[in-house]
Motif scaffolding. Structure first.
Motif, PDB file in Angstrom:
ATOM      1  N   TYR A  65      -8.527   0.044   5.600  1.00 14.38           N
ATOM      2  CA  TYR A  65      -7.433   0.432   4.717  1.00 14.38           C
ATOM      3  C   TYR A  65      -6.167  -0.280   5.173  1.00 14.38           C
ATOM      4  O   TYR A  65      -5.928  -0.440   6.369  1.00 14.38           O
ATOM      5  CB  TYR A  65      -7.179   1.944   4.775  1.00 14.38           C
ATOM      6  N   VAL A  66      -5.359  -0.664   4.208  1.00 13.54           N
ATOM      7  CA  VAL A  66      -4.017  -1.148   4.501  1.00 13.54           C
ATOM      8  C   VAL A  66      -3.036  -0.167   3.895  1.00 13.54           C
ATOM      9  O   VAL A  66      -3.103   0.130   2.696  1.00 13.54           O
ATOM     10  CB  VAL A  66      -3.780  -2.561   3.929  1.00 13.54           C
ATOM     11  N   LEU A  67      -2.145   0.376   4.734  1.00 18.05           N
ATOM     12  CA  LEU A  67      -1.138   1.321   4.264  1.00 18.05           C
ATOM     13  C   LEU A  67       0.094   0.546   3.831  1.00 18.05           C
ATOM     14  O   LEU A  67       0.562  -0.339   4.550  1.00 18.05           O
ATOM     15  CB  LEU A  67      -0.776   2.311   5.378  1.00 18.05           C
ATOM     16  N   ILE A  68       0.632   0.893   2.674  1.00 21.61           N
ATOM     17  CA  ILE A  68       1.760   0.152   2.113  1.00 21.61           C
ATOM     18  C   ILE A  68       2.842   1.132   1.675  1.00 21.61           C
ATOM     19  O   ILE A  68       2.554   2.106   0.976  1.00 21.61           O
ATOM     20  CB  ILE A  68       1.318  -0.696   0.898  1.00 21.61           C
ATOM     21  N   SER A  69       4.089   0.864   2.064  1.00 20.32           N
ATOM     22  CA  SER A  69       5.169   1.785   1.703  1.00 20.32           C
ATOM     23  C   SER A  69       6.505   1.095   1.454  1.00 20.32           C
ATOM     24  O   SER A  69       7.559   1.702   1.583  1.00 20.32           O
ATOM     25  CB  SER A  69       5.343   2.852   2.799  1.00 20.32           C
ATOM     26  N   LYS A  70       6.465  -0.198   1.119  1.00 20.44           N
ATOM     27  CA  LYS A  70       7.671  -0.926   0.732  1.00 20.44           C
ATOM     28  C   LYS A  70       7.503  -1.422  -0.699  1.00 20.44           C
ATOM     29  O   LYS A  70       6.429  -1.926  -1.073  1.00 20.44           O
ATOM     30  CB  LYS A  70       7.923  -2.118   1.654  1.00 20.44           C
ATOM     31  N   ALA A  71       8.563  -1.310  -1.488  1.00 19.94           N
ATOM     32  CA  ALA A  71       8.475  -1.675  -2.899  1.00 19.94           C
ATOM     33  C   ALA A  71       8.024  -3.113  -3.096  1.00 19.94           C
ATOM     34  O   ALA A  71       7.183  -3.414  -3.948  1.00 19.94           O
ATOM     35  CB  ALA A  71       9.827  -1.447  -3.571  1.00 19.94           C
ATOM     36  N   SER A  72       8.566  -4.026  -2.301  1.00 21.03           N
ATOM     37  CA  SER A  72       8.233  -5.446  -2.461  1.00 21.03           C
ATOM     38  C   SER A  72       6.776  -5.734  -2.117  1.00 21.03           C
ATOM     39  O   SER A  72       6.189  -6.683  -2.643  1.00 21.03           O
ATOM     40  CB  SER A  72       9.144  -6.307  -1.583  1.00 21.03           C
ATOM     41  N   ALA A  73       6.180  -4.899  -1.247  1.00 18.09           N
ATOM     42  CA  ALA A  73       4.776  -5.080  -0.879  1.00 18.09           C
ATOM     43  C   ALA A  73       3.839  -4.407  -1.876  1.00 18.09           C
ATOM     44  O   ALA A  73       2.686  -4.812  -2.031  1.00 18.09           O
ATOM     45  CB  ALA A  73       4.535  -4.521   0.526  1.00 18.09           C
ATOM     46  N   ILE A  74       4.329  -3.390  -2.566  1.00 14.92           N
ATOM     47  CA  ILE A  74       3.517  -2.661  -3.538  1.00 14.92           C
ATOM     48  C   ILE A  74       3.411  -3.420  -4.858  1.00 14.92           C
ATOM     49  O   ILE A  74       2.353  -3.432  -5.503  1.00 14.92           O
ATOM     50  CB  ILE A  74       4.117  -1.260  -3.778  1.00 14.92           C
ATOM     51  N   GLU A  75       4.489  -4.095  -5.241  1.00 13.92           N
ATOM     52  CA  GLU A  75       4.533  -4.751  -6.555  1.00 13.92           C
ATOM     53  C   GLU A  75       3.374  -5.733  -6.794  1.00 13.92           C
ATOM     54  O   GLU A  75       2.778  -5.708  -7.882  1.00 13.92           O
ATOM     55  CB  GLU A  75       5.871  -5.471  -6.729  1.00 13.92           C
ATOM     56  N   PRO A  76       2.999  -6.602  -5.823  1.00 10.48           N
ATOM     57  CA  PRO A  76       1.904  -7.551  -6.098  1.00 10.48           C
ATOM     58  C   PRO A  76       0.573  -6.875  -6.424  1.00 10.48           C
ATOM     59  O   PRO A  76      -0.279  -7.491  -7.068  1.00 10.48           O
ATOM     60  CB  PRO A  76       1.806  -8.357  -4.791  1.00 10.48           C
ATOM     61  N   ILE A  77       0.417  -5.611  -5.997  1.00 14.02           N
ATOM     62  CA  ILE A  77      -0.831  -4.904  -6.268  1.00 14.02           C
ATOM     63  C   ILE A  77      -0.757  -4.145  -7.590  1.00 14.02           C
ATOM     64  O   ILE A  77      -1.588  -4.329  -8.491  1.00 14.02           O
ATOM     65  CB  ILE A  77      -1.163  -3.940  -5.111  1.00 14.02           C
ATOM     66  N   LEU A  78       0.244  -3.290  -7.740  1.00 14.13           N
ATOM     67  CA  LEU A  78       0.297  -2.446  -8.928  1.00 14.13           C
ATOM     68  C   LEU A  78       0.635  -3.224 -10.195  1.00 14.13           C
ATOM     69  O   LEU A  78       0.275  -2.799 -11.298  1.00 14.13           O
ATOM     70  CB  LEU A  78       1.314  -1.319  -8.729  1.00 14.13           C
TER      71      LEU A  78
END
Length: 474
Positions: free
Chosen positions: A44-57
């Motif tokens: 699992y990769v935990l993500i909690s920064k907006a800039s890091a979430i955007e490429p996925i969602l």
């Protein structure tokens, strides 16, 4: 004694799960919003920064849910919440018209009627000087609203909290959450040999039998009505005659059935899956939001006074009649309070996606096959976005304070192509219920929210409920 110890252990494990995830992000992912963990052999990769979430969602190719959602499939099948991309795409397209603004506005009278039942239940607590737990009351209110809007029939949960359907819904949720938390319960060959599995199957029998019967009866009723309607009256979404004596509002179920009769391809099973998904995806999340906002307003009397003033001004001091869509849309500060509540206590604290291809985030490559766990709870408390992240401050959502904010810094309903289809429904329901309550009662929190222990599983919950007191407004 053993029973008490077991209960404590279960709660402790559930509580520690979210604590561990948040702690890992604070320790390892503070700078870039990324950290890596393993759950047995699964990365699992935990993500909690907006800039890091955007490429996925934001990527329409990355809409596959993780394997964690498989435990919901015996109940929800391939509903929107759990379906693979190949099923989700056509289902989403077929269901979108059911959430049209005009249809949502037609549900206002249901929201208001069930809110009045909620008021009656609150009224019983007026003399309770020690406070009471608002969570179960809000949960039953939300369940009544969703069953009536989704299936067109109320289970009367607020007046009959011990009904077979209500018990089954509550129990299967606990079983699924328990299985998610206990790794050794996840393999089917072990789970099927436990008492939990027997209870699970009994709950499924009750829930599916109820939904199947409702789908079957509503379909027969709609076919009969259609045969008796003039061609000019067909396919509209206005209330239709019920047994020639009263008007009856089309529920989501009716809209899905009418669509299937027009050839959109949804089978009776698919319709049942979506109705069940509406209920679990909407009632638990909305109930949590309603409970949290009442506690937060009760903890900040000056903010509650601002909401009072706004509602009274918009409603002209009338504390009884149903608000119109226009009046609800004008309750801007109440909406800010709802949004701020969902920032601090997002109903869905974690979103899990399985990545079918490599994803590049800054200088890091997340390999295909990894599960991306988006920590919404931590994302919403990013101090680089919200200067005082742990403070309840509805002004965070005033237009002037939202300008320039990263679009993925606040995602209580997820984001991108697989966002929550019911988010407008949820906000409208919460506005209706809360404005109805606050026209009659003042809320006072009995406990500090900082002392509330959280349970982080499918829905973010308070471990021991939320205690408030109420008094009649003068």
């Amino acid at each position: 004694m053993k029973q008490k110890k077991k209960k404590h252990t279960d709660v402790l494990q559930t509580r520690e799960f979210l604590d561990r995830v948040v702690a890992a992000q604070k320790l390892y992912g503070r700078r870039i919003g990324l950290s890596r963990v393993w759950n047995g052999p699964i990365p699992y990769v935990l993500i909690s920064k907006a800039s890091a979430i955007e490429p996925i969602l934001s990527n329409p190719k990355l809409v596959e849910k993780s394997a964690d959602y498989e435990f919901l499939k015996p109940w929800l099948g391939n509903g929107l919440l759990t379906s693979p991309a190949s099923v989700w795409h056509p289902r989403r397209k077929a269901l979108t018209p059911a959430f049209h603004f005009k249809i949502l506005s037609d549900f206002l009278h249901i929201f208001h009627r069930q809110s009045l039942v909620f008021l009656d239940k609150l009224e019983e607590q007026l003399n309770n000087t020690e406070g009471f737990n608002i969570v179960p009351m809000a949960t039953l209110c939300a369940l009544d609203i969703f069953c009536e809007t989704a299936m067109g029939c109320s289970v009367h949960a607020q007046n009959n909290s011990d009904s077979e359907y209500v018990r089954a819904h509550k129990q299967i949720g606990k079983i699924i959450r328990n299985r998610l938390q206990k790794v050794w319960m996840q393999p089917d060959f072990i789970f099927k040999r436990t008492d939990e599995y027997r209870k699970h199957q009994e709950c499924l029998s009750v829930l599916h039998e109820f939904s199947d019967r409702v789908v079957r009866e509503r379909k027969a009723e709609l076919v009969k009505r259609r045969q008796n309607q003039d061609s000019s009256d067909r396919n509209n979404n206005t209330p239709i005659e019920d047994d020639g004596s009263r008007k009856k509002q089309l529920a989501f179920l009716d809209l899905l059935i009418e669509g299937s009769l027009d050839g959109n391809g949804l089978s009776d099973l698919a319709i049942r899956e979506e109705v069940d998904t509406f209920v679990i995806g909407g009632h638990d999340t909305t109930a949590a939001a309603l409970s949290w906002i009442l506690l937060l307003l009760g903890s900040h009397q000056e903010i509650q006074d601002r909401v009072f003033n706004e509602i009274d001004q918009i409603m002209g001091g009338d504390r009884d009649r149903i608000p119109t869509m226009q009046e609800l849309s004008e309750m801007k500060f109440l909406e800010c309070c709802i949004k701020e509540t969902l920032r601090l206590y997002p109903s869905i604290p974690l979103i899990a996606r399985r990545l079918p291809e490599d994803v590049q985030i800054d200088d890091y490559t997340i390999p295909a096959g990894t599960n991306a766990l988006i920590v919404v709870y931590q994302l919403h408390r990013d101090p680089t976005v919200f200067s005082n992240p742990d403070k309840f401050d509805p002004d965070n959502f005033l237009p002037e304070n939202c300008n320039g904010r990263h679009p993925y810094a606040y995602i209580p309903f997820s984001a991108g192509p697989r966002n929550c289809i019911g988010q407008k429904f949820a906000i409208l329901e919460e506005k209706t219920v809360i404005s109805t309550v606050l026209r009659k009662f003042r809320i006072e929190a009995v406990e500090r929210r900082e002392d509330v222990k959280l349970l982080g599983d499918l829905v973010l919950r308070p471990r021991d409920g939320l205690k408030i007191k109420i008094s009649r407004r003068v």
